[in-house]
Motif scaffolding. Structure first.
Motif, short mmCIF file in Angstrom:
data_model
loop_
_atom_site.label_atom_id
_atom_site.label_comp_id
_atom_site.label_asym_id
_atom_site.label_seq_id
_atom_site.Cartn_x
_atom_site.Cartn_y
_atom_site.Cartn_z
N LEU A 1 10.98 4.48 82.87
CA LEU A 1 11.19 4.60 84.31
C LEU A 1 12.80 5.35 84.18
N PRO A 2 13.05 6.63 84.62
CA PRO A 2 14.35 7.22 84.64
C PRO A 2 15.30 6.59 85.57
N TRP A 3 16.57 6.33 85.18
CA TRP A 3 17.61 6.03 86.07
C TRP A 3 17.76 4.61 86.44
N VAL A 4 16.81 3.93 85.65
CA VAL A 4 17.00 2.31 85.96
C VAL A 4 17.22 1.68 84.54
N ASP A 5 18.27 0.95 84.66
CA ASP A 5 18.82 0.06 83.43
C ASP A 5 19.17 0.92 82.34
N ASP A 6 18.52 0.78 81.14
CA ASP A 6 18.80 1.38 80.08
C ASP A 6 17.95 2.53 79.57
N GLY A 7 16.96 3.06 80.65
CA GLY A 7 16.14 4.09 80.39
C GLY A 7 16.76 5.54 80.29
N PRO A 8 15.81 6.37 80.22
CA PRO A 8 16.22 7.78 80.21
C PRO A 8 17.22 8.21 81.49
N ASP A 9 18.00 9.19 81.06
CA ASP A 9 18.95 9.60 82.18
C ASP A 9 18.26 10.83 82.93
N SER A 10 17.07 11.19 82.73
CA SER A 10 16.59 12.44 83.47
C SER A 10 15.09 12.23 83.60
N LEU A 11 14.41 12.70 84.74
CA LEU A 11 13.10 12.95 84.68
C LEU A 11 12.64 13.42 83.54
N ASP A 12 13.08 14.64 83.13
CA ASP A 12 12.61 15.67 82.32
C ASP A 12 12.41 14.59 80.69
N GLU A 13 13.43 13.93 80.48
CA GLU A 13 13.40 13.04 79.29
C GLU A 13 12.24 11.99 79.50
N ALA A 14 12.31 11.31 80.50
CA ALA A 14 11.34 10.44 80.80
C ALA A 14 9.82 10.92 80.54
N LEU A 15 9.45 12.24 80.90
CA LEU A 15 8.38 12.76 80.92
C LEU A 15 8.07 12.78 79.51
N LEU A 16 8.96 13.53 78.72
CA LEU A 16 9.04 13.80 77.39
C LEU A 16 8.80 12.57 76.54
N MET A 17 9.18 11.56 76.80
CA MET A 17 8.77 10.23 76.24
C MET A 17 7.56 9.77 76.49
N LEU A 18 6.70 10.13 77.69
CA LEU A 18 5.28 9.79 77.91
C LEU A 18 4.51 10.83 77.02
N ARG A 19 4.80 12.04 76.91
CA ARG A 19 4.37 13.21 76.00
C ARG A 19 3.97 12.44 74.75
N LEU B 1 5.53 0.22 82.19
CA LEU B 1 7.06 0.56 82.21
C LEU B 1 7.63 -0.99 82.39
N THR B 2 8.86 -1.01 81.64
CA THR B 2 9.57 -2.40 81.74
C THR B 2 11.05 -2.32 82.03
N PRO B 3 11.62 -2.06 83.19
CA PRO B 3 12.84 -1.84 83.44
C PRO B 3 13.67 -3.11 83.24
N THR B 4 14.74 -3.28 82.68
CA THR B 4 15.24 -4.57 82.74
C THR B 4 15.86 -4.93 84.19
N LEU B 5 15.48 -6.22 84.33
CA LEU B 5 15.95 -6.96 85.36
C LEU B 5 17.05 -8.36 85.17
N ASP B 6 17.96 -8.24 85.57
CA ASP B 6 18.83 -9.55 85.39
C ASP B 6 19.52 -9.84 86.50
N PRO B 7 18.82 -10.88 87.24
CA PRO B 7 19.06 -11.39 88.49
C PRO B 7 20.38 -12.27 88.49
N GLY B 8 21.25 -12.51 87.57
CA GLY B 8 22.37 -13.11 87.42
C GLY B 8 23.48 -12.03 87.46
#
Length: 305
Positions: free
Chosen positions: A9-27, A39-46
């Motif tokens: 998932l782009p632009w969330v935690d340490d995921g890809p910086d763009s939608l293009d790169e996120a789609l490339l990862m899926l491909r 899709l497992t974005p990092t959640l740190d409630p602390g």
């Protein structure tokens, strides 16, 4: 194959910086033989509040764009929950997406951020169990405390925890000690699933096929199928809409009572064999290449991330 842990998932935690790169990862995952990705974005409630509504919106928009681009993967929304203050509260507030279910209990992907097994880790596991939630430990083979003493995981296994190992670990991306720790855990029957842990399309790209090949060569085809197909399919078999149907504490108490009933299977099998000593073997390196970014797309400005 099924990838239960990836930061697509782009632009969330340490995921890809763009939608293009996120789609490339899926491909790349699709070309690798993956059919379903959680899709497992990092959640740190602390550190920051968990914004469930925002996650759901981003996930829905990302699925729509993927379908427009003709990518035929199935996507599920999960999360990688960081152990620490606020974790139990986030679960109680129904803010945490689960990666799936295992023997009647919801499965949360749980990561230790420290370079050791953190204080209070067992207590957190037991509090989750009381709520009908089963932790799947995210890549513990990369934790220096586990590298020094893999047997330290036995206490968590006895409490029912599942274990997820990263593809990069078995490919040698993090060094021989991490690779050999992963091999020891797999050989001892402690690992539940192999997942990519991918964060981009180059340095930490999805490499499930290469890692699966290593498993098949070293441990046999049956182990490779179990860790990349069979067990992951059992985890995602439950119909969890966006991963967000969190059980109540009453549900958790009922699940715990059922688990304790005679004749019920244990939440996670614990192998009593001693862990074998590490053995030397060749390291598989990730491809040294620059990310390939697709051309700009007129749909991209519609994505509200």
């Amino acid at each position: 194959m099924i990838d239960l842990h990836g930061h697509y998932l782009p632009w969330v935690d340490d995921g890809p910086d763009s939608l293009d790169e996120a789609l490339l990862m899926l491909r790349r995952a699709e070309a690798d033989g993956v059919r379903l990705v959680v899709l497992t974005p990092t959640l740190d409630p602390g550190r920051a509040p968990v914004l469930r509504v925002e996650l759901e919106k981003k996930f829905a928009a990302f699925v729509q764009l993927m379908e427009r681009r003709g990518i035929r993967l199935r996507l599920r929304l999960g999360a990688e929950l960081v152990h620490g203050p606020g974790v139990i509260g986030a679960l109680d507030r129904r803010e945490v997406p689960f990666v799936g279910e295992w023997e009647g209990r919801r499965v949360v992907l749980l990561r230790w951020a420290e370079e050791f097994i953190p204080i209070g880790a067992i207590t957190a596991v037991q509090e989750m169990a009381a709520r009908g939630v089963l932790p799947m430990l995210a890549h513990p083979e990369r934790n220096p405390g586990v590298v020094r003493s893999p047997a330290a995981l036995e206490l968590f296994l006895c409490d029912g925890c599942l274990i997820q190992v990263d593809a990069g670990s078995v490919l040698g991306w993090y060094g021989t000690q991490v690779r050999d720790t992963a091999f020891r855990l797999i050989e001892a029957g402690r690992v539940t699933v192999l997942a990519s842990g991918a964060t981009d399309a180059s340095a930490r790209a999805p490499m499930m096929r290469a890692a699966r090949d290593v498993l098949a060569q070293r441990f046999g085809e049956e182990t490779a199928v179990r860790l990349t197909e069979l067990n992951p399919s059992l985890v995602v078999a439950a119909d969890l809409p966006h991963g967000f149907d969190v059980p109540t504490q009453a549900d958790g108490a009922a699940a715990a009572a059922n688990a304790a009933s005679p004749g019920m299977p244990a939440a996670a099998p614990v192998d009593s064999r001693p862990m074998p000593s590490p053995t030397a073997s060749g390291s598989h390196r990730r491809p040294d290449q620059e990310p390939v970014i697709a051309p700009a797309d007129p749909d991209l400005p519609l994505m509200r991330f």
